[in-house]
Write a protein that holds these residues in place. Structure first.
Motif, PDB file in Angstrom:
ATOM      1  N   ARG A  21      42.513  41.099  46.718  1.00 14.29           N
ATOM      2  CA  ARG A  21      42.664  41.318  45.285  1.00 14.29           C
ATOM      3  C   ARG A  21      43.043  42.768  44.994  1.00 14.29           C
ATOM      4  O   ARG A  21      43.838  43.040  44.082  1.00 14.29           O
ATOM      5  CB  ARG A  21      41.374  40.918  44.568  1.00 14.29           C
ATOM      6  CG  ARG A  21      41.160  39.414  44.597  1.00 14.29           C
ATOM      7  CD  ARG A  21      39.831  38.984  44.005  1.00 14.29           C
ATOM      8  NE  ARG A  21      39.750  37.514  43.990  1.00 14.29           N
ATOM      9  CZ  ARG A  21      38.679  36.827  43.621  1.00 14.29           C
ATOM     10  NH1 ARG A  21      37.589  37.471  43.238  1.00 14.29           N
ATOM     11  NH2 ARG A  21      38.686  35.507  43.642  1.00 14.29           N
ATOM     12  N   TRP A  59      35.341  40.166  39.422  1.00 11.31           N
ATOM     13  CA  TRP A  59      36.470  39.484  40.067  1.00 11.31           C
ATOM     14  C   TRP A  59      37.154  40.396  41.082  1.00 11.31           C
ATOM     15  O   TRP A  59      37.501  39.968  42.180  1.00 11.31           O
ATOM     16  CB  TRP A  59      37.488  39.037  39.011  1.00 11.31           C
ATOM     17  CG  TRP A  59      38.652  38.297  39.595  1.00 11.31           C
ATOM     18  CD1 TRP A  59      38.751  36.960  39.854  1.00 11.31           C
ATOM     19  CD2 TRP A  59      39.894  38.878  40.018  1.00 11.31           C
ATOM     20  NE1 TRP A  59      39.976  36.668  40.415  1.00 11.31           N
ATOM     21  CE2 TRP A  59      40.697  37.829  40.532  1.00 11.31           C
ATOM     22  CE3 TRP A  59      40.406  40.175  40.013  1.00 11.31           C
ATOM     23  CZ2 TRP A  59      41.980  38.043  41.029  1.00 11.31           C
ATOM     24  CZ3 TRP A  59      41.687  40.388  40.515  1.00 11.31           C
ATOM     25  CH2 TRP A  59      42.458  39.331  41.014  1.00 11.31           C
ATOM     26  N   TRP A 160      44.352  37.327  37.610  1.00  9.84           N
ATOM     27  CA  TRP A 160      43.233  36.381  37.561  1.00  9.84           C
ATOM     28  C   TRP A 160      43.718  35.101  36.876  1.00  9.84           C
ATOM     29  O   TRP A 160      43.458  34.849  35.712  1.00  9.84           O
ATOM     30  CB  TRP A 160      42.087  37.025  36.799  1.00  9.84           C
ATOM     31  CG  TRP A 160      40.781  36.320  36.883  1.00  9.84           C
ATOM     32  CD1 TRP A 160      40.474  35.186  37.559  1.00  9.84           C
ATOM     33  CD2 TRP A 160      39.566  36.738  36.245  1.00  9.84           C
ATOM     34  NE1 TRP A 160      39.157  34.854  37.387  1.00  9.84           N
ATOM     35  CE2 TRP A 160      38.580  35.792  36.586  1.00  9.84           C
ATOM     36  CE3 TRP A 160      39.224  37.807  35.419  1.00  9.84           C
ATOM     37  CZ2 TRP A 160      37.261  35.895  36.125  1.00  9.84           C
ATOM     38  CZ3 TRP A 160      37.933  37.910  34.963  1.00  9.84           C
ATOM     39  CH2 TRP A 160      36.951  36.971  35.311  1.00  9.84           C
ATOM     40  N   ARG A 163      41.191  32.544  35.233  1.00 11.22           N
ATOM     41  CA  ARG A 163      40.206  33.226  34.394  1.00 11.22           C
ATOM     42  C   ARG A 163      39.595  32.258  33.379  1.00 11.22           C
ATOM     43  O   ARG A 163      40.320  31.611  32.624  1.00 11.22           O
ATOM     44  CB  ARG A 163      40.901  34.384  33.670  1.00 11.22           C
ATOM     45  CG  ARG A 163      40.009  35.223  32.784  1.00 11.22           C
ATOM     46  CD  ARG A 163      40.847  36.290  32.100  1.00 11.22           C
ATOM     47  NE  ARG A 163      40.107  36.966  31.057  1.00 11.22           N
ATOM     48  CZ  ARG A 163      40.655  37.558  30.005  1.00 11.22           C
ATOM     49  NH1 ARG A 163      41.980  37.549  29.875  1.00 11.22           N
ATOM     50  NH2 ARG A 163      39.914  38.151  29.105  1.00 11.22           N
TER      51      ARG A 163
END
Length: 606
Positions: A21, A59, A160, A163
């Protein structure tokens, strides 16, 4: 509560996801001509608890604590957390890609000052940063000959892709019997403060303040009954509430239309433009207003007055109706908690009760009251070494059986008449002498706060050492504050009142605070003892100045089996016996025969 409550972050807290990420974020930053980006743990309202779709920091990094901030650069990335989360962050975050930095030692701006290079473009989301934060980042960028750049579309949101969306929740009126004071009365109090500040209008950007002022509640945020909304309160005309009109119940809308104009949330932009065109003097709190709105006001031509949100101080002092409701909520909660403690005592030593089992059981007992709205924060159900993490959050991956030793459970409830927060540390089987020593020293600190008498004008910083003295005597301490303010069917963490080394707001009658000293032995066990306290006026024979003290609201026994009696003074011994006698008197009549027998034994005189 189902087991799914404990799964929501299992995929997030996998440290192996962090590197991928982070690399993806750096890729999108490069495409946008940015050399770095700031990722706070925040939403556009600066709420402590946020919806799952706002958990950008979790996240990206895997860290699920309630406070933190990450700074990502092309070749370095750092996560800044405080002492409450040091151990937790080490278990959740890939330390090979994120540097873990104690924010109390090195602030993000100080770190950036050492690593930023000339020409660097550092991005930020102006909806997630306050003006004060932007000012600090701007200063460090200018010193490094770098540039701070507002970003319209948050790059984390772009990446994301799954989400979660906010589930629309109804917005309801908060009845006068629980609010204790009408909106008209509250507006009168508020406007006297506005007049003193020579402000023409107040921008309320904190949903807690809006909910309290307009006597409404919602469900847009985890564990706190908040409607996400803002308001403009002029000195003389009707206020305007910016809220999703379709989610107002008929009762809420009827009540609000009597006191305010109601507009959709996106109408605030045109309202701010109008204020600017009239060169209005707009007061706002730079700690919770997003930089995006402040920039809008500045561009439109308004004159901005920065200062603390005046509603914060008003709602901190509970009125008679709120105090009455908090007492009722704590008695109800005490019954549920004692039923749970009796259940746990029967099962923990012989059955394979896990941390999740205990958390579910406690919420079930609270739900059995028929009045539970929600838990007031994620239950900290922690056995053995997990309890050494002050803000541990159990997941199915970390779930432990409650074995021999100490078990800590920190939990709270939201009822329409009040908010609760209580921690008990339970002895399961035999304890070592060292465990009893630490438990008793924490309890001594708790009693020192509960029995404190102090003159008006005293702050939480003046009292904080009372909770630490017995631990200091053996060369140890705890790395969190001793107490925080608590709302009335609002946030379980409320300011401005606190008990901590840095709390400089005077305590006033009607304020409610937690009393929660602790001790944490990393890798072994943790101890915390918490009740909620109401600040009251007291009378002392021959006193020479006005004095204050505390009324304990929480009703649940301390575990007598964990107390080292030889460490207690005669006064401490007497206080515990008197407190237990009160718990027995108020709670026992509401219990069934089996739980009542358990409570009678648990509250027996030392």
């Amino acid at each position: 509560m189902s087991a799914s409550h404990f799964q929501s972050f299992d995929d997030v807290t996998d440290p192996s996801l962090g590197a991928g990420r982070l690399a993806a974020l750096r890729g999108i930053l490069k495409d946008r001509g940015l050399d770095g980006f700031v990722v706070p743990r925040a939403d556009a309202y600066q709420n402590e608890y946020v919806s799952q779709g706002e958990e950008r920091l979790a996240w990206l990094t895997g860290f699920t604590g309630s406070a933190g901030i990450a700074v990502v650069l092309a070749d370095r990335a750092a996560l800044f957390i405080d002492g409450r989360y040091t151990v937790q962050a080490r278990t959740q975050v890939d330390g090979s890609v994120f540097e873990l930095v104690d924010i109390t030692v090195t602030a993000p701006c100080a770190w950036l000052g050492d690593v930023l290079s000339a020409g660097c473009r550092l991005g930020y989301d102006p909806w997630l940063q306050t003006p004060a934060e932007v000012e600090r980042f701007t200063a460090v960028c200018e010193k490094a000959e770098a540039k701070l750049v507002p970003v319209i579309e948050n790059p984390v949101d772009v990446l994301w892709t799954d989400r979660p969306k906010i589930a629309p929740a109804p917005i309801v009126d908060h009845p006068l019997e629980f609010a204790g004071r009408s909106t008209d009365d509250k507006l009168t109090l508020l406007r006297s403060g506005l007049a003193a500040a020579k402000a023409g209008v107040l921008l309320l950007s904190d949903p807690h303040a809006v909910a309290w002022l307009f006597n409404i509640r919602g469900g847009d945020v985890s564990h706190t009954p908040l409607p996400l909304c803002r308001a403009l309160v002029p000195l003389e005309d009707r206020p305007t509430l910016f809220v999703a009109v379709s989610r107002l119940t008929a009762g809420a809308r009827a009540a609000l239309e009597k006191v305010a104009a109601i507009e959709e949330p996106d109408a605030i932009a045109s309202a701010l433009n109008m204020l600017g065109s009239h060169k209005a003097r707009v007061m706002l709190d730079p700690s919770n207003a997003p930089a995006a709105l402040v920039s809008h006001l500045q561009t439109s031509g308004a004159e901005i007055i920065l200062g603390p949100d005046p509603v914060t101080a008003l709602k901190a002092i509970k009125n008679e109706g709120e105090i009455r409701g908090m007492r009722a909520a704590h008695k109800r909660d005490g019954v549920a908690l004692c039923r749970f403690l009796a259940w746990l005592d029967r099962r923990a030593s012989s059955d394979s009760v896990t941390e999740i089992d205990a958390a579910i059981a406690l919420e079930t007992f609270r739900a059995d009251t028929g009045l539970l709205k929600d838990i007031s924060f994620p239950t900290i159900s922690a056995a053995g070494p997990n309890a050494a993490l002050p803000h541990y959050r159990v997941t199915e991956a970390t779930n432990r059986v409650i074995g021999q030793g100490l078990f800590l459970i920190d939990s709270g409830a939201q009822y329409q008449d009040g908010t609760t927060d209580v921690t008990r540390t339970i002895a399961v089987g035999e304890l070592s002498d060292t465990m009893r020593d630490h438990f008793t020293r924490v309890l001594k600190g708790h009693i020192a706060i509960a029995t404190a008498r102090f003159p008006k004008g005293t702050t939480g910083a003046h009292l904080d050492a009372f909770a630490r003295r017995a631990l200091w005597d053996i060369g140890t301490d705890f790395d969190h504050g001793t107490g925080h303010g608590v709302g009335s069917y609002l946030s379980v963490h409320e300011g401005p009142q606190r008990i901590s080394k840095t709390a400089h707001v005077a305590l006033l009658p009607g304020m409610i605070l937690s009393n929660e000293p602790g001790y944490y032995r990393e890798g072994h066990y943790g101890i915390r003892t918490e009740n909620l306290l109401l600040v009251t006026e007291i009378t002392i024979p021959d006193q020479e100045r006005p004095m204050l003290g505390f009324e304990t609201l929480t009703l649940a026994p301390f575990d007598r089996r964990a107390i080292a009696l030889d460490l207690l003074t005669r006064e401490e011994w007497a206080w515990i016996d008197a407190y237990h006698a009160r718990v027995l008197q108020e709670v026992a009549p509401e219990l069934d025969t089996e739980a009542r027998a358990w409570l009678t034994a648990a509250c027996a005189p030392l």
